[in-house]
Design an enzyme around this catalytic site. Structure first.
Site, mmCIF file in Angstrom:
data_model
loop_
_atom_site.group_PDB
_atom_site.id
_atom_site.type_symbol
_atom_site.label_atom_id
_atom_site.label_comp_id
_atom_site.label_asym_id
_atom_site.label_seq_id
_atom_site.Cartn_x
_atom_site.Cartn_y
_atom_site.Cartn_z
ATOM 1 N N HIS A 40 0.831 -1.207 0.000
ATOM 2 C CA HIS A 40 0.000 0.000 0.000
ATOM 3 C C HIS A 40 0.868 1.262 0.000
ATOM 4 C CE1 HIS A 40 -3.646 2.356 1.359
ATOM 5 N NE2 HIS A 40 -2.668 3.176 1.704
ATOM 6 N N GLU A 41 1.778 1.359 0.981
ATOM 7 C CA GLU A 41 2.595 2.577 1.079
ATOM 8 C C GLU A 41 3.541 2.695 -0.117
ATOM 9 O OE1 GLU A 41 1.555 4.719 3.029
ATOM 10 O OE2 GLU A 41 0.298 3.397 4.246
ATOM 11 N N HIS A 80 1.637 4.355 -2.844
ATOM 12 C CA HIS A 80 1.688 5.819 -2.745
ATOM 13 C C HIS A 80 3.032 6.323 -3.268
ATOM 14 C CE1 HIS A 80 -1.988 6.683 -0.597
ATOM 15 N NE2 HIS A 80 -1.663 5.998 0.473
ATOM 16 N N HIS A 98 3.209 6.275 -6.960
ATOM 17 C CA HIS A 98 2.396 7.383 -7.478
ATOM 18 C C HIS A 98 3.224 8.679 -7.463
ATOM 19 C CE1 HIS A 98 -1.907 9.383 -7.258
ATOM 20 N NE2 HIS A 98 -1.255 9.729 -8.343
HETATM 21 ZN ZN LIG Z 1 -2.861 5.223 2.012
#
Ligand SMILES: [Zn+2]
Length: 703
Positions: free
Chosen positions: A492-493, A496, A499
């Site tokens: 998940h991190e 980010h 991104h």
């Molecule tokens: Zn998040």
């Protein structure tokens, strides 16, 4: 773009909580950074550097803003909007470092600096957004936007900048502006007090046990960690547990001692609600009231309406409709889960009603009985570095990225890892930091932040991003074995981070993850999807000792149990989302007693007493010490997008389909905030997102 080191004098003579006066030449935060890739020189930065550097950076930012606002030339896109995008470079640089270190490795001095700075920073932000001359210039350009021949990205920068000014009160009269400043200043102080109280309450609690019987079937690795924690806390023997998630969760899952489970559960749930010096009840009630008042000033009926008008969901009504749509099926599934556990508990000879502190314990028993899945058997396949390499491999297959360890680069803690990220052709893309383990100096949860955002206005600026986690640290020299859920958090991190790293825009203000709150979790959550696919598990889930690939039988069990306990997980999440919406839907600025207010909302939605919201009000840092007020729903909202988007890969029959990956990168991940989220999504998917894949993934499709 950052300018050279300059001798400074403005901080001289000020009294500061961090003793000493540091001149610019001596302060590494203000100097040029001659490090590889220009990363922050963490090894040179000391506690006492932060306060003078932050104040000096604010002073310089102020001067840059004055130069833009006070110029006599006719306002143009270049002399106003681009100049604004360029301004504050030093302030962004210094505050990014301070926020990162204060979040991940704080101490008493940094907390004091934070306390002193919070109102000063709020006032500084208001000085800019409430500067009448500056707003008039932005408005003048905005009013003639159609005739300026701007590119779509320039037009977006203009619209977003103008909107930010209006939302921060630039168009208000003088009295309303003055009140706005007071509110923002008070909110900033309350919010950082809230966060410090949560940290203090979390660190204060300890459960020390000396009887092995109380550990139950806790894995060896976790037993060793608890023994180490006990030593750290001055005990000669025994095991210590804390209310940090990596400690309390395994204890609640494993300990057969019902009374100890109750003590832990209550200690966790009562943080900030103990009527002591760390109590958060009046703080958060005041914050909700102030936010309601500010929304009114800006012409919105509630804080939620104000926040959501700038999000993909657009209105509180749409958010509530969305939550309600998932709530009913989730509650039904949770009630069934409760019935299964109640039966098991009574069958085991424990009389009475299942309670909140029993849920995780019996969940694990049912999980074992139904799927024969023992977390202790899984954990050897999830060594943290192997999982990290799995995430890197997914990023490589999708986008061609490679990750090269750079252990020589400066870090803020020895546990931190640093990687250079390269494109498929070997060119430099950016730098990625990972800080895996829980420690008292780190706030809870997991998060990503940017130390430097990508941009290309005057020259190419490569991104530098950090990711932070609270995984259980390895005992001694042992391996760091994490859970499968932790593996998803790691992905998940890093999502980010990717991104932020893939951003290809001109203007820093529109770069990377600077997108709407309910769209930003798309970039992170999409990465989680690959990690549980059998094909991908076999690539990264390898036994830390033997190197053996995870056996098919374990993969099958993991797959079969994926929808298990999703009633609970969805209900505790939704309860917190409703609580967030309730606090931020106050129609008038009234301070409500926190406990009664929370209970009333939980009663309204019909939450069952065995489940508490994922965050109770008094330790709800997302909304009272983070940027998620009226925004906690965003995770599930974004899950609609990520599950639907992952289907696009599955539909091709190739989890790494190059054309789909290219579209994801080009239509969304490289675009930052240069377009509306929904427009980018539709370009990627060819249609609006559908909710079906989410309900299916969580096993909530039953009537
Ligand atoms: Zn998040």
């Amino acid at each position: 773009m950052l300018g050279g080191a300059v001798a400074l004098s403005s901080c001289a003579g000020e009294t500061t909580p961090a003793a000493g006066v540091i001149s610019g030449n001596d302060n590494p935060l203000l100097a040029d950074w001659h490090t590889t890739f220009g990363v922050p020189p963490f090894d040179l930065i000391r506690n006492e550097h932060y306060l003078p550097a932050m104040r000096e950076a604010m002073a310089r930012h102020k001067a840059e803003i004055a130069a833009i606002a006070d110029q006599t030339d006719t306002p143009t896109f270049a002399n106003t909007l681009e100049a604004l995008d360029r301004s504050g470079a030093l302030y962004s640089r210094v505050s990014a470092v301070f926020n990162a270190v204060n979040g991940a490795h704080t101490n008493d001095t940094l907390q004091e600096v934070d306390r002193v700075l919070a109102p000063e920073q709020a006032a500084h932000a208001d000085d800019i957004s409430l500067n009448p001359g500056l707003y008039q210039r932005v408005k003048a350009v905005y009013d003639q936007r159609d005739g300026l021949g701007l590119t779509p990205e320039q037009l977006r920068l203009l619209e977003e900048t103008h909107k930010d000014f209006v939302r921060r009160g630039a168009a208000l009269d003088a009295a309303a502006k003055a009140r706005m400043r007071e509110i923002n200043g008070e909110l900033a102080e309350l919010s950082q007090a809230f966060g410090q109280h949560v940290l203090a309450e979390t660190n204060a609690y300890e459960l020390h046990v000396t009887d092995t019987a109380n550990l139950g079937n806790l894995g060896d690795n976790l037993v060793a960690l608890a023994a180490e924690e006990a030593k750290k806390r001055g005990h000669d023997a025994g095991w210590s547990f804390t209310v940090q998630r990596p400690s309390i969760d395994p204890f609640l899952e494993s300990s057969p001692n019902r009374d100890l489970r109750r003590q832990m559960f209550v200690a966790y749930a009562m943080r900030g609600d103990n009527d002591n010096e760390n109590d958060n009840k009046t703080i958060l009630s005041r914050m909700a009231a102030l936010r309601a008042e500010r929304a009114k000033l800006l012409g919105y009926p509630t804080h939620a309406a104000f926040v959501l008008s700038d999000n993909m969901a657009e209105t509180p009504e749409r958010v509530m409709e969305f939550l309600d749509r998932v709530w009913a099926p989730a509650l039904r599934v949770a009630q069934q889960e409760r019935a299964d556990m109640q039966q098991l508990m009574n069958a085991e000879g424990v009389e009475g009603k299942l309670e909140g502190w029993d849920w995780r314990y019996y969940t694990e028993k049912v999980r074992k009985a139904r799927y024969d899945l023992d977390p202790a058997l899984l954990s050897p396949y999830f060594e943290v570095n192997a999982v990290r390499d799995g995430v890197f491999m997914v990023a490589n297959r999708l986008y061609g990225l490679t990750f090269e360890a750079r252990p020589g680069l400066p870090r803020w803690h020895p546990d931190q890892q640093v990687f250079e990220v390269k494109e498929a052709d070997g060119s430099h893309l950016g730098v990625l930091y990972l800080d895996f383990f829980a420690r008292p100096s780190k706030r809870g949860g997991a998060w990503m932040s940017s130390l430097r955002r990508q941009s290309s206005l005057d020259s190419a600026v490569a991104p530098v991003v950090t990711t932070n986690f609270n995984f259980a640290a390895p005992a001694g020299d042992g391996p760091a074995l994490i859970t499968f859920d932790d593996a998803l958090t790691l992905a998940h991190e890093c999502g980010h981070a990717i991104h932020g790293l893939l951003s290809k825009v001109t203007y820093e203000s529109l770069s990377g993850t600077a997108v709407a709150r309910d769209f930003v979790e798309f970039g992170s959550q999409i990465m989680e999807n690959w990690m549980s696919e059998p094909e991908v598990l076999r690539m990264y889930a390898k036994h830390h000792e033997t190197g053996d690939v995870i056996p098919d039988a374990l993969v099958d069990k993991l797959q079969a149990s994926a929808k298990f306990n999703q009633g609970f997980a969805t209900v505790e999440y939704l309860a917190a989302s409703y609580l967030d919406m309730a606090w931020h839907s106050l129609p008038s600025p009234v301070e409500h007693p926190a406990r009664a207010f929370e209970q009333a909302e939980m009663d309204r939605i019909g939450l069952i007493p065995e489940i508490i919201p994922r965050y109770r009000s008094t330790y709800y840092s997302h909304i009272f010490d983070g940027g998620y007020s009226a925004g906690y729903y965003a995770y599930l909202w974004a899950e609609v997008l990520d599950k639907d988007a992952f289907q696009a890969f599955k539909e091709t029959g190739n989890l790494f389909d190059p054309a789909t990956a290219r579209r994801l990168r080009e239509s969304i991940l490289s675009k930052g905030n240069t377009r509306l989220g929904m427009d980018m999504y539709k370009e990627f998917r060819g249609r609006e997102p559908a909710i079906d894949a989410l309900l299916e993934a969580r096993g909530l499709t039953g009537k």
